[in-house]
Design an enzyme around this catalytic site. Structure first.
Site, PDB file in Angstrom:
ATOM      1  N   CYS A  65       0.872  -1.177   0.000  1.00 41.42           N
ATOM      2  CA  CYS A  65       0.000   0.000   0.000  1.00 41.42           C
ATOM      3  C   CYS A  65       0.910   1.227   0.000  1.00 41.42           C
ATOM      4  O   CYS A  65       2.130   1.092  -0.063  1.00 41.42           O
ATOM      5  CB  CYS A  65      -0.997  -0.002   1.161  1.00 41.42           C
ATOM      6  SG  CYS A  65      -0.345   0.368   2.802  1.00 41.42           S
ATOM      7  N   HIS A  98      15.049 -13.805  11.184  1.00 48.71           N
ATOM      8  CA  HIS A  98      14.868 -13.639  12.625  1.00 48.71           C
ATOM      9  C   HIS A  98      13.412 -13.649  13.072  1.00 48.71           C
ATOM     10  O   HIS A  98      13.133 -14.005  14.215  1.00 48.71           O
ATOM     11  CB  HIS A  98      15.511 -12.332  13.091  1.00 48.71           C
ATOM     12  CG  HIS A  98      16.993 -12.351  13.005  1.00 48.71           C
ATOM     13  ND1 HIS A  98      17.759 -11.315  13.481  1.00 48.71           N
ATOM     14  CD2 HIS A  98      17.871 -13.260  12.501  1.00 48.71           C
ATOM     15  CE1 HIS A  98      19.041 -11.590  13.282  1.00 48.71           C
ATOM     16  NE2 HIS A  98      19.133 -12.763  12.677  1.00 48.71           N
TER      17      HIS A  98
END
Length: 142
Positions: A65, A98
């Site tokens: 977006c 991670h």
């Protein structure tokens, strides 16, 4: 598995560019919309992508977006979604390695196409490291 991809009007052009990259690299995808630059609501497309990911129909996802914030917030309302807002490839790598991010989110108005393409490649090529990061992922749901 197909990659899920969606965008609102502000991310439409970048979405189309990424789809072209996926096609050139023989990577299957499902496009959840939008289909034009006509003003629309990012949540309509974010929920479709997140629901398909939850059902196991697509993995991972890419969403875009204008700022990346609204679509990220919407996607992350879904318990099994870990959408990560990334504007450079190292952040995309860390989001996968991670955080085990399963949807890559771009700020369509603030990232150039080449950086987005590089980030997509890295996101798709990076595996979750697990280990010390696994407990953190398990602590996300409330």
């Amino acid at each position: 598995m197909k990659i899920g991809i969606c965008a609102d009007h502000a991310g439409f052009e970048l979405k189309e560019y990424i789809k072209d990259y996926l096609e050139k690299n023989n990577i299957a995808y499902q496009d959840f919309g939008t289909r034009s630059t006509k003003s629309c609501d990012y949540a309509d497309f974010a929920h479709q992508l997140a629901s398909a990911l939850e059902r196991g129909e697509v993995y991972p996802g890419i969403a875009i977006c204008g700022s990346g914030n609204g679509i990220s917030m919407t996607l992350n309302k879904h318990q099994s979604v870990r959408a990560a807002l990334c504007w450079e490839s190292e952040i995309a790598r860390l989001a996968r390695a991670h955080n085990d991010a399963n949807i890559l989110v771009f700020p369509g108005r603030f990232i150039d196409k080449e950086e987005a393409k590089k980030s997509v490649k890295i996101f798709l090529d990076t595996a979750f490291e697990g280990g010390r990061h696994q407990k953190r992922i398990e602590n996300i749901p409330c």
